[in-house]
Motif scaffolding. Structure first.
Motif, PDB file in Angstrom:
ATOM      1  N   ASN A 125       2.769  22.557 -22.811  1.00  0.00           N
ATOM      2  CA  ASN A 125       1.422  22.761 -22.275  1.00  0.00           C
ATOM      3  C   ASN A 125       0.416  21.777 -22.894  1.00  0.00           C
ATOM      4  N   GLU A 126       0.581  20.512 -22.590  1.00  0.00           N
ATOM      5  CA  GLU A 126      -0.301  19.476 -23.138  1.00  0.00           C
ATOM      6  C   GLU A 126      -1.765  19.649 -22.750  1.00  0.00           C
ATOM      7  N   PRO A 127      -2.089  20.082 -21.514  1.00  0.00           N
ATOM      8  CA  PRO A 127      -3.521  20.273 -21.219  1.00  0.00           C
ATOM      9  C   PRO A 127      -4.190  21.265 -22.175  1.00  0.00           C
ATOM     10  N   SER A 128      -3.505  22.348 -22.482  1.00  0.00           N
ATOM     11  CA  SER A 128      -4.082  23.319 -23.417  1.00  0.00           C
ATOM     12  C   SER A 128      -4.145  22.756 -24.825  1.00  0.00           C
ATOM     13  N   LYS A 129      -3.091  22.073 -25.251  1.00  0.00           N
ATOM     14  CA  LYS A 129      -3.099  21.480 -26.588  1.00  0.00           C
ATOM     15  C   LYS A 129      -4.257  20.494 -26.745  1.00  0.00           C
ATOM     16  N   GLU A 130      -4.447  19.658 -25.734  1.00  0.00           N
ATOM     17  CA  GLU A 130      -5.549  18.695 -25.786  1.00  0.00           C
ATOM     18  C   GLU A 130      -6.896  19.415 -25.868  1.00  0.00           C
ATOM     19  N   PHE A 131      -7.027  20.493 -25.105  1.00  0.00           N
ATOM     20  CA  PHE A 131      -8.258  21.286 -25.150  1.00  0.00           C
ATOM     21  C   PHE A 131      -8.476  21.852 -26.553  1.00  0.00           C
ATOM     22  N   TYR A 132      -7.441  22.460 -27.140  1.00  0.00           N
ATOM     23  CA  TYR A 132      -7.587  23.057 -28.471  1.00  0.00           C
ATOM     24  C   TYR A 132      -7.951  21.991 -29.508  1.00  0.00           C
ATOM     25  N   SER A 134      -9.548  19.251 -28.907  1.00  0.00           N
ATOM     26  CA  SER A 134     -10.904  18.759 -28.609  1.00  0.00           C
ATOM     27  C   SER A 134     -11.991  19.664 -29.175  1.00  0.00           C
ATOM     28  N   ILE A 135     -11.672  20.934 -29.404  1.00  0.00           N
ATOM     29  CA  ILE A 135     -12.673  21.852 -29.956  1.00  0.00           C
ATOM     30  C   ILE A 135     -12.518  22.019 -31.467  1.00  0.00           C
ATOM     31  N   GLY A 136     -11.598  21.246 -32.060  1.00  0.00           N
ATOM     32  CA  GLY A 136     -11.470  21.235 -33.511  1.00  0.00           C
ATOM     33  C   GLY A 136     -10.419  22.168 -34.079  1.00  0.00           C
ATOM     34  N   ALA A 137      -9.609  22.785 -33.252  1.00  0.00           N
ATOM     35  CA  ALA A 137      -8.549  23.650 -33.768  1.00  0.00           C
ATOM     36  C   ALA A 137      -7.503  22.803 -34.471  1.00  0.00           C
ATOM     37  N   GLU A 138      -6.957  23.336 -35.548  1.00  0.00           N
ATOM     38  CA  GLU A 138      -5.948  22.628 -36.327  1.00  0.00           C
ATOM     39  C   GLU A 138      -4.560  23.004 -35.835  1.00  0.00           C
ATOM     40  N   GLU A 139      -3.733  21.994 -35.623  1.00  0.00           N
ATOM     41  CA  GLU A 139      -2.347  22.226 -35.210  1.00  0.00           C
ATOM     42  C   GLU A 139      -1.491  22.349 -36.471  1.00  0.00           C
ATOM     43  N   LYS A 140      -0.738  23.435 -36.573  1.00  0.00           N
ATOM     44  CA  LYS A 140       0.077  23.681 -37.758  1.00  0.00           C
ATOM     45  C   LYS A 140       1.531  23.310 -37.493  1.00  0.00           C
ATOM     46  N   ASP A 141       2.280  23.194 -38.556  1.00  0.00           N
ATOM     47  CA  ASP A 141       3.680  22.764 -38.461  1.00  0.00           C
ATOM     48  C   ASP A 141       4.651  23.947 -38.511  1.00  0.00           C
TER      49      ASP A 141
END
Length: 159
Positions: A125-132, A134-141
């Motif tokens: 779900n790249e559109p959602s990932k890009e959105f998250y 863009s609003i400053g959410a941190e992606e965790k591992d």
């Protein structure tokens, strides 16, 4: 200009909650995995208070929802809001409603003194990932693992 408001779900909203769950599952190409029933949702959300739902409304009409519950972080010794589902009807996307709904949830996290606001996102779900992002959410591992249905039964009953 349309007015966006939010409201907490009530017991009478269980059919609408299930409708939004199915819409999200359809978007995720997983509609065949939905076994949720109105009875089960009523039991866990309203009888047992294990989850909450907030609706996003445009001019009084429900156009999206957020389904969340608490988890616990041992690292910070505090509860987290875990966002299980977030969905805005496709015809209402692009108006900032998803971001506004996330912000409403973030306010709840702050007001209630929770330690973290977290969610997962499907790998594709790249559109959602890009959105998250863009609003400053941190992606965790972290990778998510789970047992459900037969795999859970098999594990419990393993000799």
């Amino acid at each position: 200009m349309p007015e966006l408001t939010f409201r907490n779900a009530e017991e009478k909203d269980v059919p609408l909650i299930l409708e939004f769950i199915k819409k999200l599952a359809d978007y995720e190409h997983r509609l065949d995995e939905v076994i949720a029933t109105e009875e089960a949702l009523k039991y866990w959300i309203f009888d047992k208070n294990q989850a909450e739902v907030i609706f996003a409304l445009e001019d009084g009409k429900e156009i999206g929802f957020a389904f969340f519950f608490l988890s616990f972080s041992t690292y910070i010794a505090n509860v987290n809001m875990h966002l299980e589902d977030l969905f805005i009807d496709p015809e209402y996307r692009g108006k900032g409603y998803g971001k506004a709904l996330l912000r409403e949830l973030a306010k709840i996290v702050k007001e209630r003194g929770y330690g973290r606001f977290e969610w997962t996102c499907l790998e594709w779900n790249e559109p959602s990932k890009e959105f998250y992002r863009s609003i400053g959410a941190e992606e965790k591992d972290w990778d998510v693992f789970h047992f459900t249905g037969k795999s859970l039964d098999d594990f419990v009953n393993e000799d």
